[in-house]
Design an enzyme around this catalytic site. Structure first.
Site, PDB file in Angstrom:
ATOM      1  N   HIS A   1      42.490  80.755  95.450  1.00 13.53           N
ATOM      2  CA  HIS A   1      41.102  81.574  95.201  1.00 13.53           C
ATOM      3  C   HIS A   1      40.529  81.596  96.702  1.00 13.53           C
ATOM      4  O   HIS A   1      40.253  80.653  97.332  1.00 13.53           O
ATOM      5  CB  HIS A   1      40.136  80.766  94.488  1.00 13.53           C
TER       6      HIS A   1
ATOM      7  N   CYS B   1      37.392  86.532  90.906  1.00 22.52           N
ATOM      8  CA  CYS B   1      36.572  85.215  90.604  1.00 22.52           C
ATOM      9  C   CYS B   1      34.919  85.922  90.165  1.00 22.52           C
ATOM     10  O   CYS B   1      34.496  86.606  90.897  1.00 22.52           O
ATOM     11  CB  CYS B   1      36.467  84.407  91.778  1.00 22.52           C
ATOM     12  N   GLU B   2      34.614  85.536  88.804  1.00 21.03           N
ATOM     13  CA  GLU B   2      33.511  86.114  88.291  1.00 21.03           C
ATOM     14  C   GLU B   2      32.124  85.404  88.951  1.00 21.03           C
ATOM     15  O   GLU B   2      31.080  85.745  88.914  1.00 21.03           O
ATOM     16  CB  GLU B   2      33.330  86.025  86.933  1.00 21.03           C
ATOM     17  N   HIS B   3      32.415  84.312  89.729  1.00 22.73           N
ATOM     18  CA  HIS B   3      31.457  83.510  90.232  1.00 22.73           C
ATOM     19  C   HIS B   3      31.107  83.993  91.756  1.00 22.73           C
ATOM     20  O   HIS B   3      30.102  83.869  92.005  1.00 22.73           O
ATOM     21  CB  HIS B   3      31.789  82.030  90.344  1.00 22.73           C
ATOM     22  N   HIS B   4      31.968  84.756  92.437  1.00 28.85           N
ATOM     23  CA  HIS B   4      31.646  85.155  93.708  1.00 28.85           C
ATOM     24  C   HIS B   4      32.098  86.755  94.104  1.00 28.85           C
ATOM     25  O   HIS B   4      31.771  86.887  94.952  1.00 28.85           O
ATOM     26  CB  HIS B   4      32.659  84.142  94.723  1.00 28.85           C
TER      27      HIS B   4
ATOM     28  N   GLN C   1      40.388  81.683  86.333  1.00 29.50           N
ATOM     29  CA  GLN C   1      41.814  81.831  85.973  1.00 29.50           C
ATOM     30  C   GLN C   1      42.026  81.122  84.720  1.00 29.50           C
ATOM     31  O   GLN C   1      43.010  81.574  84.168  1.00 29.50           O
ATOM     32  CB  GLN C   1      42.239  80.862  87.125  1.00 29.50           C
TER      33      GLN C   1
ATOM     34  N   CYS D   1      37.442  82.654  97.135  1.00 29.90           N
ATOM     35  CA  CYS D   1      36.172  81.796  97.201  1.00 29.90           C
ATOM     36  C   CYS D   1      36.015  80.295  97.619  1.00 29.90           C
ATOM     37  O   CYS D   1      35.185  79.767  98.367  1.00 29.90           O
ATOM     38  CB  CYS D   1      35.416  82.014  96.000  1.00 29.90           C
TER      39      CYS D   1
HETATM   40 ZN   LIG Z   1      34.812  81.877  92.907  1.00 27.05          ZN
END
Ligand SMILES: [Zn+2]
Length: 231
Positions: free
Chosen positions: A186, A117-120, A158, A188
């Site tokens: 996920h 996941c590119e956010h976390h 995703q 995260c």
């Molecule tokens: Zn994430």
């Protein structure tokens, strides 16, 4: 386009595995023999220094025994988990597109995948199902999981991963339609308690007949609902 020559060997090996069929001549045999290579792809050690800083920030002692090698391992791990950026699509396909007069739906499902996941920068993982209706051209079935892996081994959301797999097949095969469904957990979300553990996120991308014709879409989803014999 080919892979940059200066990839660390442990990353190059993953790129080779995605690009080449098992048993095919790897593009860089000398690197395979060389083994795991070193952690020193980034000679400045900037990644190692950054990870060490994170350890300090969270109150850890980066010099204690269990953590001494962690910055190097983390650096190496991230280069492996993002090896998909270096995969050459032409080498992946490598002559595995064939002219055939087959125009029924081709479905490959239960393809396991792992992504970040590119956010976390935490993993999300699950299974992919990929289908298309040829228009005179098919791709070797073993290539489809490799396409998923090429895009999975990157920083992703995703939805984009799903779209990229569909777009790739659309561009390369120009089929009558493409359908891609990803189901994933996920970390995260589940580790941070945002969603209940076990929550699965489903994304889909449908192009061509999969978008415009109800019957095609229904056939696709019927394939997905059908469990394997042992299940
Ligand atoms: Zn994430």
């Amino acid at each position: 386009m080919s892979s940059p020559p200066d990839l660390p060997s442990h990353v190059q090996r993953i790129v080779d595995e995605i690009e080449n069929e098992i048993g095919e001549e790897p593009g860089h045999p000398e690197l395979l023999i060389e083994g795991n290579g070193t952690d020193g792809h980034d000679p400045s050690g900037r990644v190692e220094a950054a990870v060490r800083q994170i350890l300090l920030e969270i109150g850890e002692d980066p010099d204690r025994q269990g953590l001494v090698g962690t910055p190097g391992r983390v650096h190496r791990m991230y280069t492996e988990l993002t090896a998909g950026y270096h995969v050459d699509p032409e080498r992946l396909i490598n002559g595995a597109i064939f002219d055939v007069r087959y125009s029924e739906m081709v479905v490959v499902k239960d393809i396991p995948f792992y992504s970040l996941c590119e956010h976390h920068l935490l993993p999300f993982f699950g299974t992919a199902a990929v289908a298309y209706i040829p228009r005179g051209r098919v791709i070797g079935l073993s290539k489809i999981p490799r396409i998923v892996e090429m895009y999975g081994r990157r920083l992703q959301v995703q939805e984009r991963l799903t779209q990229q797999v569909a777009d790739f097949l659309q561009e390369r095969l120009e089929p009558q339609g493409v359908g891609v469904v990803l189901e994933a957990t996920h970390l995260c979300a589940v580790m941070r308690g945002v969603r209940k553990p076990g929550t699965i996120m489903t994304t889909s991308s449908v192009l061509g007949l999969f978008r415009t014709r109800d019957r095609t879409r229904a056939e696709f989803f019927a394939h997905l609902a059908r469990h394997a014999p042992e299940a």
